[in-house]
Each structure stands twice: as structure tokens, then as C-alpha cells.
Motif scaffolding. Structure first.
Motif, PDB file in Angstrom:
ATOM      1  N   CYS A  86       0.998  -1.174   0.026  1.00 29.39           N
ATOM      2  CA  CYS A  86       0.041   0.080  -0.017  1.00 29.39           C
ATOM      3  C   CYS A  86       0.784   1.187  -0.024  1.00 29.39           C
ATOM      4  CB  CYS A  86      -0.996   0.100   1.209  1.00 29.39           C
ATOM      5  SG  CYS A  86      -2.405  -1.126   1.164  1.00 29.39           S
ATOM      6  N   ASP A  87       1.916   1.200   0.919  1.00 32.03           N
ATOM      7  CA  ASP A  87       3.065   2.521   0.848  1.00 32.03           C
ATOM      8  C   ASP A  87       3.565   2.790  -0.670  1.00 32.03           C
ATOM      9  OD1 ASP A  87       2.099   2.978   3.467  1.00 32.03           O
ATOM     10  OD2 ASP A  87       4.055   2.169   4.163  1.00 32.03           O
ATOM     11  N   GLU A  88       3.781   1.677  -1.252  1.00 29.71           N
ATOM     12  CA  GLU A  88       4.341   1.652  -2.648  1.00 29.71           C
ATOM     13  C   GLU A  88       3.456   2.225  -3.586  1.00 29.71           C
ATOM     14  OE1 GLU A  88       6.852  -0.959  -5.927  1.00 29.71           O
ATOM     15  OE2 GLU A  88       6.152  -1.968  -4.066  1.00 29.71           O
ATOM     16  N   CYS A  93       1.334   7.140  -6.231  1.00 28.74           N
ATOM     17  CA  CYS A  93       0.023   8.172  -6.485  1.00 28.74           C
ATOM     18  C   CYS A  93       0.529   9.528  -5.945  1.00 28.74           C
ATOM     19  CB  CYS A  93      -0.924   7.727  -5.694  1.00 28.74           C
ATOM     20  SG  CYS A  93      -1.794   6.165  -6.100  1.00 28.74           S
ATOM     21  N   GLY A  94       1.554   9.657  -5.064  1.00 32.42           N
ATOM     22  CA  GLY A  94       1.936  10.986  -4.576  1.00 32.42           C
ATOM     23  C   GLY A  94       0.720  11.325  -3.178  1.00 32.42           C
ATOM     24  N   CYS A  95       0.355  10.175  -2.707  1.00 36.40           N
ATOM     25  CA  CYS A  95      -0.351  10.366  -1.488  1.00 36.40           C
ATOM     26  C   CYS A  95       0.141   9.752  -0.230  1.00 36.40           C
ATOM     27  CB  CYS A  95      -1.773   9.992  -1.982  1.00 36.40           C
ATOM     28  SG  CYS A  95      -1.979   8.223  -2.052  1.00 36.40           S
ATOM     29  N   MET A  96       1.441   9.452  -0.116  1.00 40.68           N
ATOM     30  CA  MET A  96       2.127   9.166   0.840  1.00 40.68           C
ATOM     31  C   MET A  96       2.537  10.065   1.820  1.00 40.68           C
ATOM     32  SD  MET A  96       3.152   6.358   2.423  1.00 40.68           S
ATOM     33  CE  MET A  96       4.344   5.619   3.604  1.00 40.68           C
ATOM     34  N   ARG A 117      -5.521   9.331   2.501  1.00 35.17           N
ATOM     35  CA  ARG A 117      -6.151  10.439   2.247  1.00 35.17           C
ATOM     36  C   ARG A 117      -5.707  11.711   3.217  1.00 35.17           C
ATOM     37  NH1 ARG A 117      -8.751  10.512  -2.477  1.00 35.17           N
ATOM     38  NH2 ARG A 117      -9.800   8.372  -2.705  1.00 35.17           N
ATOM     39  N   LEU A 118      -4.547  11.389   3.717  1.00 36.23           N
ATOM     40  CA  LEU A 118      -3.931  12.580   4.702  1.00 36.23           C
ATOM     41  C   LEU A 118      -3.262  13.644   3.738  1.00 36.23           C
ATOM     42  CD1 LEU A 118      -2.570  10.336   7.594  1.00 36.23           C
ATOM     43  CD2 LEU A 118      -4.820  12.423   7.514  1.00 36.23           C
ATOM     44  N   ALA A 119      -2.772  13.395   2.615  1.00 38.80           N
ATOM     45  CA  ALA A 119      -1.897  14.346   1.659  1.00 38.80           C
ATOM     46  C   ALA A 119      -1.971  13.691   0.120  1.00 38.80           C
ATOM     47  CB  ALA A 119      -0.483  14.035   2.074  1.00 38.80           C
ATOM     48  N   GLY A 120      -1.832  14.827  -0.593  1.00 39.55           N
ATOM     49  CA  GLY A 120      -1.579  14.583  -1.964  1.00 39.55           C
ATOM     50  C   GLY A 120      -3.132  14.568  -2.795  1.00 39.55           C
ATOM     51  N   PRO A 121      -3.078  14.190  -4.008  1.00 34.95           N
ATOM     52  CA  PRO A 121      -4.241  14.469  -4.549  1.00 34.95           C
ATOM     53  C   PRO A 121      -5.313  13.430  -4.105  1.00 34.95           C
ATOM     54  CG  PRO A 121      -2.628  13.702  -6.230  1.00 34.95           C
ATOM     55  CD  PRO A 121      -1.978  13.616  -4.767  1.00 34.95           C
ATOM     56  N   GLY A 122      -6.679  14.149  -3.853  1.00 35.50           N
ATOM     57  CA  GLY A 122      -7.535  13.601  -3.382  1.00 35.50           C
ATOM     58  C   GLY A 122      -7.652  13.529  -1.990  1.00 35.50           C
ATOM     59  N   ALA A 123      -6.828  14.692  -1.280  1.00 43.52           N
ATOM     60  CA  ALA A 123      -6.504  14.467   0.191  1.00 43.52           C
ATOM     61  C   ALA A 123      -8.078  15.219   0.988  1.00 43.52           C
ATOM     62  CB  ALA A 123      -5.230  15.479   0.464  1.00 43.52           C
TER      63      ALA A 123
END
Length: 131
Positions: A86-88, A93-96, A117-123
Motif C-alpha cells: 500500500c505504501d508503494e 500516486c503522490g499520496c504517501m 487521504r492525509l496528503a496528495g491528490p484527493g486528500a
């Protein structure tokens, strides 16, 4: 014809013979966070907002999947590291979110889709922290 590992896909999502297609959920293991992240990565690649895997990365990914398919003894869940997987996807995705920005209560609890959903696109940081 391998029902245990039926299709070889780069990171369980892409195949070089189908560059305009992506697959979600075609792996054995825990699903929900992984499927959401696979879908977010696939959407980003197919829309052009994220880079597509290089041919070299795809070849290496397919070789890795072939190794998993032929592993002996055959593991019940070939992708053993659910959190790492999941982290990978989240990094792709740029949401890590950086570890130091994760609320402590999220780090100590089971992995759920809202963690990404804490950071990045769609946060949706407020909603993720509330969950």
C-alpha cells in the motif's frame, strides 16, 4: 492457466500489451486499501497526470510476478507485505504522507484506506483524521 496467480501484471495493475488498460484487485491478499490505491494510480496514469511505468520497469515487474507465480512452496498470499504494498502504491500516486505528519493514533491502528487521504491528490485530511 494458473488459478492461484492467473495473470502477470506489473505491480498487479498494468501489462505492456494493454497500455490503455489497468486492472484493479487482481491479486491475493487484503483488498480495500490496496484496491483504492491501485485505482488511484491507474486513473492517474491513464489520465496522464502521473507517469506511466517505463518499459524497463514493466519488464522487471512482470519478471517479479513470474517469480511469485513459480515460488515453491506456493504461499497463500504471494504479496506478503500488505502495508509495504500500500505504501508503494501511495508513493506512486503522490499520496504517501510523511511519517512525521501522520497522527499517532493512525500509526498504531490497522491499515485502512483513509490513511492515504492525509496528503496528495484527493486528500481529505479532516475526514481521515476523524475516522
Amino acid at each position: 492457466e494458473d488459478l492461484h496467480h492467473p495473470v502477470l501484471l506489473h505491480k498487479s495493475v498494468f501489462h505492456p500489451a494493454a497500455p490503455a488498460a489497468a486492472f484493479v484487485g487482481l491479486y491475493r491478499g487484503p483488498y480495500f486499501a490496496t484496491m483504492e490505491l491501485q485505482a488511484r494510480w491507474a486513473l492517474g496514469v491513464l489520465s496522464g497526470s502521473l507517469p506511466a511505468p517505463t518499459p524497463e520497469a514493466m519488464a522487471a515487474g512482470l519478471a517479479h510476478e513470474a517469480e511469485l507465480r513459480h515460488a515453491q512452496p506456493r504461499p497463500q498470499f504471494p504479496k506478503r507485505d500488505y502495508v509495504g504494498m500500500c505504501d508503494e502504491y501511495a508513493q506512486l500516486c503522490g499520496c504517501m504522507p510523511p511519517i512525521d505528519e501522520r497522527p499517532e493514533e493512525l500509526v498504531e491502528k490497522p491499515l485502512l484506506p483513509f490513511h492515504y487521504r492525509l496528503a496528495g491528490p484527493g486528500a481529505k485530511r479532516e475526514e481521515a483524521e476523524a475516522a
